[in-house]
Write an enzyme that holds these catalytic residues in place. Structure first.
Site, PDB file in Angstrom:
ATOM      1  N   SER A  67      18.285  31.913  -7.119  1.00 18.10           N
ATOM      2  CA  SER A  67      16.825  32.144  -7.632  1.00 18.10           C
ATOM      3  C   SER A  67      16.886  31.382  -9.065  1.00 18.10           C
ATOM      4  O   SER A  67      15.992  31.669  -9.926  1.00 18.10           O
ATOM      5  CB  SER A  67      16.346  33.544  -7.605  1.00 18.10           C
ATOM      6  OG  SER A  67      17.446  34.349  -7.904  1.00 18.10           O
ATOM      7  N   TYR A 126      23.605  18.773   7.506  1.00 17.38           N
ATOM      8  CA  TYR A 126      22.672  19.828   6.789  1.00 17.38           C
ATOM      9  C   TYR A 126      21.647  20.179   7.896  1.00 17.38           C
ATOM     10  O   TYR A 126      21.763  21.726   8.022  1.00 17.38           O
ATOM     11  CB  TYR A 126      21.943  19.046   5.633  1.00 17.38           C
ATOM     12  CG  TYR A 126      20.534  19.935   5.113  1.00 17.38           C
ATOM     13  CD1 TYR A 126      20.904  21.016   4.205  1.00 17.38           C
ATOM     14  CD2 TYR A 126      19.271  19.900   5.609  1.00 17.38           C
ATOM     15  CE1 TYR A 126      20.080  21.880   3.665  1.00 17.38           C
ATOM     16  CE2 TYR A 126      18.388  20.787   4.945  1.00 17.38           C
ATOM     17  CZ  TYR A 126      18.608  21.624   4.183  1.00 17.38           C
ATOM     18  OH  TYR A 126      17.641  22.687   3.795  1.00 17.38           O
ATOM     19  N   ALA A 159      23.631  22.547  10.061  1.00 14.74           N
ATOM     20  CA  ALA A 159      24.042  23.954   9.416  1.00 14.74           C
ATOM     21  C   ALA A 159      22.740  24.971   9.292  1.00 14.74           C
ATOM     22  O   ALA A 159      23.091  26.068   9.395  1.00 14.74           O
ATOM     23  CB  ALA A 159      24.420  23.586   7.978  1.00 14.74           C
ATOM     24  N   LYS A 160      21.490  24.408   9.075  1.00 17.62           N
ATOM     25  CA  LYS A 160      20.344  25.188   9.034  1.00 17.62           C
ATOM     26  C   LYS A 160      20.168  25.451  10.644  1.00 17.62           C
ATOM     27  O   LYS A 160      19.733  26.878  10.610  1.00 17.62           O
ATOM     28  CB  LYS A 160      19.392  24.417   8.654  1.00 17.62           C
ATOM     29  CG  LYS A 160      19.370  24.263   7.067  1.00 17.62           C
ATOM     30  CD  LYS A 160      19.371  25.777   6.194  1.00 17.62           C
ATOM     31  CE  LYS A 160      19.123  25.351   4.915  1.00 17.62           C
ATOM     32  NZ  LYS A 160      19.334  26.573   3.885  1.00 17.62           N
ATOM     33  N   ILE A 167       9.208  21.183   1.023  1.00 15.71           N
ATOM     34  CA  ILE A 167       8.592  21.919  -0.150  1.00 15.71           C
ATOM     35  C   ILE A 167       8.987  20.984  -1.363  1.00 15.71           C
ATOM     36  O   ILE A 167      10.175  20.601  -1.650  1.00 15.71           O
ATOM     37  CB  ILE A 167       9.312  23.152  -0.245  1.00 15.71           C
ATOM     38  CG1 ILE A 167       9.155  23.827   1.330  1.00 15.71           C
ATOM     39  CG2 ILE A 167       8.597  24.225  -1.087  1.00 15.71           C
ATOM     40  CD1 ILE A 167       7.615  24.054   1.873  1.00 15.71           C
TER      41      ILE A 167
HETATM   42  N1  LIG Z   1      12.709  22.026  -0.620  1.00 19.89           N
HETATM   43  C1  LIG Z   1      12.507  22.046   0.793  1.00 19.89           C
HETATM   44  O1  LIG Z   1      11.829  21.032   1.316  1.00 19.89           O
HETATM   45  C2  LIG Z   1      13.409  22.651   1.825  1.00 19.89           C
HETATM   46  C3  LIG Z   1      13.105  22.716   3.198  1.00 19.89           C
HETATM   47  C4  LIG Z   1      13.595  23.476   3.812  1.00 19.89           C
HETATM   48  C5  LIG Z   1      14.872  24.317   3.706  1.00 19.89           C
HETATM   49  N2  LIG Z   1      15.166  24.528   2.218  1.00 19.89           N
HETATM   50  C6  LIG Z   1      15.991  25.254   1.741  1.00 19.89           C
HETATM   51  O2  LIG Z   1      15.393  26.368   0.828  1.00 19.89           O
HETATM   52  C7  LIG Z   1      16.350  26.898  -0.011  1.00 19.89           C
HETATM   53  C8  LIG Z   1      16.102  26.620  -1.343  1.00 19.89           C
HETATM   54  O3  LIG Z   1      16.054  25.409  -1.629  1.00 19.89           O
HETATM   55  P1  LIG Z   1      14.988  24.494  -2.646  1.00 19.89           P
HETATM   56  O4  LIG Z   1      14.119  23.795  -2.289  1.00 19.89           O
HETATM   57  O5  LIG Z   1      14.519  25.633  -3.753  1.00 19.89           O
HETATM   58  O6  LIG Z   1      16.112  23.801  -3.781  1.00 19.89           O
HETATM   59  P2  LIG Z   1      16.444  23.954  -5.229  1.00 19.89           P
HETATM   60  O7  LIG Z   1      15.368  23.915  -6.263  1.00 19.89           O
HETATM   61  O8  LIG Z   1      17.375  22.839  -5.228  1.00 19.89           O
HETATM   62  O9  LIG Z   1      17.435  25.425  -5.261  1.00 19.89           O
HETATM   63  C9  LIG Z   1      18.645  25.563  -4.578  1.00 19.89           C
HETATM   64  C10 LIG Z   1      19.366  27.106  -5.054  1.00 19.89           C
HETATM   65  O10 LIG Z   1      20.510  27.161  -4.282  1.00 19.89           O
HETATM   66  C11 LIG Z   1      21.550  27.170  -5.111  1.00 19.89           C
HETATM   67  N3  LIG Z   1      22.696  26.860  -4.715  1.00 19.89           N
HETATM   68  C12 LIG Z   1      23.113  25.712  -4.055  1.00 19.89           C
HETATM   69  N4  LIG Z   1      24.306  25.795  -3.902  1.00 19.89           N
HETATM   70  C13 LIG Z   1      25.031  26.987  -4.239  1.00 19.89           C
HETATM   71  C14 LIG Z   1      26.194  27.594  -4.201  1.00 19.89           C
HETATM   72  N5  LIG Z   1      27.352  26.810  -3.662  1.00 19.89           N
HETATM   73  N6  LIG Z   1      26.444  28.846  -4.609  1.00 19.89           N
HETATM   74  C15 LIG Z   1      25.347  29.482  -5.176  1.00 19.89           C
HETATM   75  N7  LIG Z   1      24.132  29.024  -5.203  1.00 19.89           N
HETATM   76  C16 LIG Z   1      24.012  27.831  -4.817  1.00 19.89           C
HETATM   77  C17 LIG Z   1      21.058  26.619  -6.448  1.00 19.89           C
HETATM   78  O11 LIG Z   1      21.659  27.452  -7.770  1.00 19.89           O
HETATM   79  P3  LIG Z   1      22.320  26.538  -8.928  1.00 19.89           P
HETATM   80  O12 LIG Z   1      21.362  25.438  -9.214  1.00 19.89           O
HETATM   81  O13 LIG Z   1      22.222  27.561  -9.952  1.00 19.89           O
HETATM   82  O14 LIG Z   1      23.631  26.065  -8.719  1.00 19.89           O
HETATM   83  C18 LIG Z   1      19.656  26.808  -6.593  1.00 19.89           C
HETATM   84  O15 LIG Z   1      19.375  28.434  -7.065  1.00 19.89           O
HETATM   85  C19 LIG Z   1      17.572  26.226   0.512  1.00 19.89           C
HETATM   86  O16 LIG Z   1      18.472  26.880   1.243  1.00 19.89           O
HETATM   87  C20 LIG Z   1      17.362  24.731   1.119  1.00 19.89           C
HETATM   88  O17 LIG Z   1      18.049  24.493   1.976  1.00 19.89           O
HETATM   89  C21 LIG Z   1      14.406  23.682   1.331  1.00 19.89           C
END
Ligand SMILES: NC(=O)c1ccc[n+]([C@@H]2O[C@H](COP(=O)([O-])OP(=O)(O)OC[C@H]3O[C@@H](n4cnc5c(N)ncnc54)[C@H](OP(=O)(O)O)[C@@H]3O)[C@@H](O)[C@H]2O)c1
Length: 254
Positions: free
Chosen positions: A16, A158, A161-162, A191
Site C-alpha cells: 500500500s 507474470y 503467476a497471476k 490500471i
Molecule cells: N496496474 C495494473 O494495470 C495492474 C493490472 C493487474 C494487476 N495489477 C496488480 O495490482 C497490484 C498492485 O499493483 P499497482 O499497479 O498498484 O503497482 P505499483 O504502484 O507498482 O505497486 C506495487 C506494490 O507492490 C509492492 N511490492 C512489490 N514487490 C514487493 C515485494 N517483494 N515485497 C513487498 N511489497 C512488494 C510495492 O511496494 P514497494 O514499492 O514499497 O516496494 C508496491 O506497494 C500488483 O499485484 C499488480 O500485479 C496491476
C-alpha cells in the site's frame, strides 16, 4: 461511508505504498477501518498512505519483503499486535519484474516473478490464517487480466503467476469455507499506476484504452471500490472463490 460493516474492521493491505494498494488503504480508512499500511522499498509512499489513512481512521505502518517468510510472519504478528486482531487481508503486493520473453528468461527471473506474486500471497495467507479463523474474516487477492489471457509483450510468466493466484483463490475458498473465511480475487485490467509508468509507453496505454469498451484505462480507485465490495460481509456475504474482473470490458468471459 459505503459499507457500515467495515467500520472498526482490522484490515491489512499489502503493497500500500503505491497505486492500487494506496487507494485501497485510503478507501478502507474512509469506512472507519483500522488499516495496516505495508511497504517494502518505497518508505515515502508508505508514509504518505498512512498520512491519508489517519485523516479518517487509525492505522500503522509496516515493512516487509513479501518474498521472505520470516519477514512476512513478523509483518502479520506486528499488525495483529497493533490492531488487536485481523479481519481482512488484502494480498495486493506484487508486480511485473520486467518485460522479458519466456524464450530469453533465466531461472532466477522466473523464480523471482513467482515469489513476488504467488509465494507472497501464500505466505501472507498462511501466517494470517489463525487470526482470520478467530475473526471469521476474509481475504481479497489481487490477480490480473494477464492471468486470464496470458499477458503480452514479455509478461508471460507474470501472467502465469497471476493465473496461479486466481486458482489458489479457489483452493483457499474451498479449504477455508468451513472456518467462515471467504476468499476472492479482484482482477484488474490496465490500471494507470506506477506499474504502467514503468512498463508501458504512453502509446501502448492509449491503444489499450481505445480497445476497451468503456473507452478508458482504469484508476486505482476503480479497483479499491471492488475490493471494498468483496471485503464487506453486508455486500458479499455469499461470495467466495470468485474472480471479479474490473477492466472496462477489455477482456470478457461468459
Ligand atoms: N496496474 C495494473 O494495470 C495492474 C493490472 C493487474 C494487476 N495489477 C496488480 O495490482 C497490484 C498492485 O499493483 P499497482 O499497479 O498498484 O503497482 P505499483 O504502484 O507498482 O505497486 C506495487 C506494490 O507492490 C509492492 N511490492 C512489490 N514487490 C514487493 C515485494 N517483494 N515485497 C513487498 N511489497 C512488494 C510495492 O511496494 P514497494 O514499492 O514499497 O516496494 C508496491 O506497494 C500488483 O499485484 C499488480 O500485479 C496491476
Amino acid at each position: 461511508m459505503i459499507y457500515e460493516d467495515l467500520k472498526d474492521k482490522r484490515v491489512l493491505v499489502t503493497g500500500s505504498s503505491s497505486g492500487i494498494g494506496a487507494a485501497t488503504a485510503a478507501a478502507f480508512a474512509r469506512q472507519g477501518s483500522f488499516v495496516g499500511v505495508h511497504y517494502f522499498r518505497t518508505q515515502a509512499g508508505g508514509e504518505q498512505t498512512l498520512a491519508e489513512v489517519i485523516k479518517h481512521a487509525k492505522g500503522c505502518l509496516l515493512k516487509a519483503d513479501m518474498r521472505e517468510e520470516a519477514q512476512v510472519e513478523k509483518l502479520i504478528a506486528d499488525f495483529v499486535r497493533a490492531a488487536g486482531g485481523l479481519d481482512v487481508l488484502i494480498n495486493n503486493a506484487g508486480t511485473l519484474l520486467g518485460r522479458v520473453n519466456i524464450e530469453g528468461m533465466d531461472l532466477k527471473h522466473f523464480e523471482d516473478e513467482l515469489a513476488t506474486n504467488v509465494r507472497s500471497t501464500f505466505l501472507a495467507t498462511k501466517h494470517a490464517l489463525d487470526s482470520l479463523k478467530k475473526s471469521r474474516g476474509c481475504i481479497v487477492n489481487v490477480g490480473s487480466v494477464a492471468g486470464h489471457q496470458g499477458g503480452g509483450g514479455g509478461s508471460g510468466i507474470y501472467a502465469a503467476a497471476k493465473g496461479a493466484v486466481h486458482t489458489m483463490t479457489i483452493a483457499m475458498a474451498k479449504e477455508f469455507g468451513g472456518y467462515g473465511i471467504r476468499v476472492n480475487t479482484v482482477v484488474p485490467g490496465l490500471i494507470e499506476t506506477r506499474f504502467h509508468e514503468k512498463f508501458s509507453t504512453p502509446e501502448r496505454k492509449k491503444k489499450v484504452a481505445a480497445e476497451t469498451p468503456l473507452g478508458r484505462n482504469g484508476t486505482a480507485e476503480d479497483i479499491a471500490k471492488a475490493i471494498l465490495f468483496l471485503a464487506s460481509n453486508d455486500a458479499a456475504n455469499f461470495i467466495t472463490g470468485e474472480s471479479l474482473a474490473v477492466n472496462g470490458g477489455l477482456y470478457m468471459r461468459a
